[in-house]
Scaffold this motif. Sequence first.
Motif, PDB file in Angstrom:
ATOM      1  N   ALA A 233       0.825  -1.211   0.000  1.00 18.71           N
ATOM      2  CA  ALA A 233       0.000   0.000   0.000  1.00 18.71           C
ATOM      3  C   ALA A 233       0.856   1.257   0.000  1.00 18.71           C
ATOM      4  O   ALA A 233       0.471   2.287  -0.579  1.00 18.71           O
ATOM      5  CB  ALA A 233      -0.927  -0.003   1.219  1.00 18.71           C
ATOM      6  N   GLY A 234       2.038   1.180   0.622  1.00 15.05           N
ATOM      7  CA  GLY A 234       2.915   2.338   0.671  1.00 15.05           C
ATOM      8  C   GLY A 234       3.537   2.678  -0.671  1.00 15.05           C
ATOM      9  O   GLY A 234       3.750   3.854  -0.985  1.00 15.05           O
ATOM     10  N   PHE A 235       3.827   1.659  -1.484  1.00 16.32           N
ATOM     11  CA  PHE A 235       4.513   1.888  -2.757  1.00 16.32           C
ATOM     12  C   PHE A 235       3.582   1.925  -3.962  1.00 16.32           C
ATOM     13  O   PHE A 235       4.021   2.288  -5.057  1.00 16.32           O
ATOM     14  CB  PHE A 235       5.578   0.811  -2.975  1.00 16.32           C
ATOM     15  CG  PHE A 235       6.798   0.975  -2.116  1.00 16.32           C
ATOM     16  CD1 PHE A 235       7.729   1.966  -2.397  1.00 16.32           C
ATOM     17  CD2 PHE A 235       6.996   0.158  -1.022  1.00 16.32           C
ATOM     18  CE1 PHE A 235       8.845   2.122  -1.594  1.00 16.32           C
ATOM     19  CE2 PHE A 235       8.118   0.304  -0.214  1.00 16.32           C
ATOM     20  CZ  PHE A 235       9.052   1.299  -0.492  1.00 16.32           C
ATOM     21  N   VAL A 236       2.318   1.528  -3.799  1.00 13.78           N
ATOM     22  CA  VAL A 236       1.431   1.463  -4.960  1.00 13.78           C
ATOM     23  C   VAL A 236       1.233   2.838  -5.592  1.00 13.78           C
ATOM     24  O   VAL A 236       1.216   2.968  -6.835  1.00 13.78           O
ATOM     25  CB  VAL A 236       0.077   0.821  -4.570  1.00 13.78           C
ATOM     26  CG1 VAL A 236      -0.721   1.708  -3.618  1.00 13.78           C
ATOM     27  CG2 VAL A 236      -0.749   0.504  -5.809  1.00 13.78           C
ATOM     28  N   ALA A 237       1.115   3.867  -4.783  1.00 14.17           N
ATOM     29  CA  ALA A 237       0.957   5.213  -5.331  1.00 14.17           C
ATOM     30  C   ALA A 237       2.243   5.692  -5.988  1.00 14.17           C
ATOM     31  O   ALA A 237       2.212   6.363  -7.034  1.00 14.17           O
ATOM     32  CB  ALA A 237       0.532   6.180  -4.228  1.00 14.17           C
ATOM     33  N   THR A 238       3.392   5.317  -5.402  1.00 19.50           N
ATOM     34  CA  THR A 238       4.679   5.714  -5.966  1.00 19.50           C
ATOM     35  C   THR A 238       4.875   5.137  -7.361  1.00 19.50           C
ATOM     36  O   THR A 238       5.280   5.837  -8.299  1.00 19.50           O
ATOM     37  CB  THR A 238       5.830   5.260  -5.055  1.00 19.50           C
ATOM     38  OG1 THR A 238       5.646   5.820  -3.752  1.00 19.50           O
ATOM     39  CG2 THR A 238       7.174   5.695  -5.616  1.00 19.50           C
ATOM     40  N   VAL A 239       4.577   3.843  -7.505  1.00 16.77           N
ATOM     41  CA  VAL A 239       4.711   3.201  -8.810  1.00 16.77           C
ATOM     42  C   VAL A 239       3.677   3.760  -9.785  1.00 16.77           C
ATOM     43  O   VAL A 239       3.946   3.898 -10.984  1.00 16.77           O
ATOM     44  CB  VAL A 239       4.574   1.676  -8.677  1.00 16.77           C
ATOM     45  CG1 VAL A 239       4.619   1.003 -10.045  1.00 16.77           C
ATOM     46  CG2 VAL A 239       5.685   1.127  -7.790  1.00 16.77           C
ATOM     47  N   GLY A 240       2.497   4.079  -9.273  1.00 13.98           N
ATOM     48  CA  GLY A 240       1.491   4.702 -10.132  1.00 13.98           C
ATOM     49  C   GLY A 240       1.975   6.027 -10.690  1.00 13.98           C
ATOM     50  O   GLY A 240       1.761   6.345 -11.869  1.00 13.98           O
ATOM     51  N   GLU A 241       2.666   6.817  -9.847  1.00 19.04           N
ATOM     52  CA  GLU A 241       3.196   8.100 -10.310  1.00 19.04           C
ATOM     53  C   GLU A 241       4.280   7.903 -11.373  1.00 19.04           C
ATOM     54  O   GLU A 241       4.487   8.787 -12.218  1.00 19.04           O
ATOM     55  CB  GLU A 241       3.772   8.874  -9.117  1.00 19.04           C
ATOM     56  CG  GLU A 241       2.735   9.378  -8.133  1.00 19.04           C
ATOM     57  CD  GLU A 241       1.875  10.478  -8.720  1.00 19.04           C
ATOM     58  OE1 GLU A 241       2.350  11.183  -9.628  1.00 19.04           O
ATOM     59  OE2 GLU A 241       0.721  10.625  -8.265  1.00 19.04           O
TER      60      GLU A 241
END
Length: 430
Positions: A233-241
């Motif tokens: 959950a912590g990295f999903v937004a980062t990879v999305g960006e």
Amino acid sequence: MSAADLARLQFAGTISIHWLFVILTMGLVPLVAIMHTRAAFTRDPAKRAVRERMTRFWGQLYVINYAVGIVTGLVMEFQFGLSWSGLSKFAGHVFGMPLALETLIAFFAESTFLGMWIFGWGRLRRGVHVTLIWLVALTAYASAYWIMVANGFMQHPVGYEVRDGVAYLTDFGALLTNPNALTALAHVTLAALTTGGVLVMGISFYHIVRGTKETDLFRGSVRLALLVGTPAAGFVATVGEMQISLIRENQPMKMAALEKGDAAQVQAELVREYGPGDYVFAHDWLRLSMESMEIIGYAISSITIIAVILLWKGRLWRWRPFAYVMIATIPLPFVASVGGWFLREMGRQPWLVYGELKVEDALSHVSRTSLAVSCAAFITIFAALAVTNWILIARFARRGPDATQLGATEPLADDVPTGGADEEQPVPAF
């Protein structure tokens, strides 16, 4: 609605429902594999019994989702020929290979390994049985990889050349390493692990607040879900960006929608590059999809971090309001995942293969009436399957480990104890 709109609505409706099955399958199977591995190689009999019950309970929910979801997957394959024959004519030499490999892996290899795992309880050696569930997990993600390769080509075609109006594969390596596919696969993987972790935590807290006697089982499930789901959950937004740079480079109109840019200017540029056409599509829907993913992603990440903090001194198990929050969070990853697919698919309109094949040119020669009937029928059937799936999952989740049937075997007539056929039989171990 035009024939093209009906065909698009049909595919959008069916793929959105099918994706709910896929994201949960990918999210649950690694957790079940870890549970089974821990159970198989635990020496303490009491702990091994708890971990085996844990594996069987969550494994049954996974099997239900997979069994119903595989039906929706079969229909998805047929739609390419039913409604979008132009895609096969233009890109069949490129697009067909990854799609065929996905079908072979998902419907043959993965199903075979899963069947052997289901019926292998009490019959296979411990190591063999554990290996099977890891093979199920491996083939699930291999299947996802080939789907993203096919979809990545549609988003940003690479490794091909067009001869006489037909695309031919010229660089297999470029197709396999398409950044648009690999980055999306990483994003989907993290989203799936987040979804699986949230579901396990939500159901576990449901039983904990009800005062279950299976305390060790559900607390252990929460710990494992946090171990996997918190970093995901912590990295999903980062990879999305990370996909923003690809969108900016390859799909300027989608970028204009997300950043509220000058759509008229981008429209003029695309007309000059590709010819007349309407390249502005559903900007409000694209922004809504993006914003919903961001809000849900950051919310789930915050909730899981708080849960990890509350684990200290056991406060997580005593603070009941947080348990209700986790139960209410179960649907959120599914909403975000569907929003992600909307953003990915709607944002490349009016192209089916970006820059090469438009939606209207890929449509099969099917009457509007036929498409209206098939659209209504397919979406109704898919919705019924989705409702059936969630009713079954909710029913078995609510009943708890005592109602688990996975791993149970019927005794032979000669094996019935003297106490009578109605006497409860122990579930065989590995």
